[in-house]
Design an enzyme around this catalytic site. Structure first.
Site, PDB file in Angstrom:
ATOM      1  N   ASP A  59       0.852  -1.181   0.000  1.00  0.00           N
ATOM      2  CA  ASP A  59       0.000   0.000   0.000  1.00  0.00           C
ATOM      3  C   ASP A  59       0.887   1.229   0.000  1.00  0.00           C
ATOM      4  OD1 ASP A  59      -2.970   0.904   0.399  1.00  0.00           O
ATOM      5  OD2 ASP A  59      -1.746   2.233   1.649  1.00  0.00           O
ATOM      6  N   SER A  60       0.463   2.255  -0.711  1.00  0.00           N
ATOM      7  CA  SER A  60       1.261   3.474  -0.831  1.00  0.00           C
ATOM      8  C   SER A  60       0.462   4.701  -0.421  1.00  0.00           C
ATOM      9  CB  SER A  60       1.748   3.672  -2.274  1.00  0.00           C
ATOM     10  OG  SER A  60       2.561   2.592  -2.699  1.00  0.00           O
TER      11      SER A  60
END
Length: 213
Positions: A82-83
């Site tokens: 996840d970013s």
């Protein structure tokens, strides 16, 4: 027997990055309710710093897919990612709406932010999980209002963390990257290699694509 890598992400950019590195990941998208995960964690421990925010969601996605997979006849590892983009200590995910994307770009232009990508890797044979966040500084061009409006009008920034890409239409508006370029795309290949080694798995042990495929 090669180790099968399962990517717990719908991101085409992450998939393309892994494939470009010669890997043949299988995709199984998680069904995690991201806002609910963060709300639950913050209700117990306060606001998460941006790097921990990204890591918490990566772990949740990895766990969701690892728990859903049926027994496999060979070795398997699940990768959750996840970013988020950090600007002045604040977390920014996908803008979702043109209004938010325009406002964010007006704030980012001529400045910089830190792109955090959380990575969680679980070995389904042992249940062991290792995880870490990679962080990369991104510098943005001093783009005009007209450039922002046109870029947002393409729809691309609405669907990506931070509201920009470095490998797509937004690449012309990124002037410099300090750190791992692929981390900005969404998956840090060097970090994935390091996490695999912590699980006792070599980079070349992963299932690879066939030449010409």
């Amino acid at each position: 027997m090669a180790v099968q890598l399962v990517l717990a992400s719908a991101s085409p950019a992450r998939l393309a990055t892994l494939r470009a590195a010669g890997l043949a990941p299988h995709v199984q998208v998680s069904g995690v309710d991201e806002p609910a995960v963060i709300a639950d964690l913050e209700s117990r421990g306060g606001v998460l710093p941006p790097a921990e925010h990204a890591l918490a969601l990566a772990r949740a996605k990895c766990d969701d897919v690892a728990n859903a997979l049926a027994p496999h006849d060979g070795p398997q590892v699940v990768l959750g990612c996840d970013s988020v983009l950090e600007i002045a200590g604040e977390v920014h995910g996908k803008p979702e709406t043109p209004q938010v994307a325009v406002a964010r770009w007006r704030r980012m232009r001529g400045g910089s932010g830190v792109l955090h990508s959380g990575h969680a890797l679980t070995d389904l044979r042992t249940g062991q999980q290792v995880s870490r966040t990679a962080s990369t500084v991104v510098h943005f061009a001093d783009v005009s209002d007209a450039e922002i409006e046109t870029y947002v009008g393409t729809g691309e920034p609405l669907r990506v963390a931070g509201g920009f890409t470095v490998d797509g239409l937004g690449g012309a508006f990124v002037t410099a990257v300090e750190g791992d370029y692929h981390n900005v795309v969404g998956v840090s290949l060097p970090l994935v290699r390091e996490l695999l080694l912590e699980l006792g798995i070599g980079w070349w042990d992963l299932e690879r694509s066939q030449p010409g495929s």
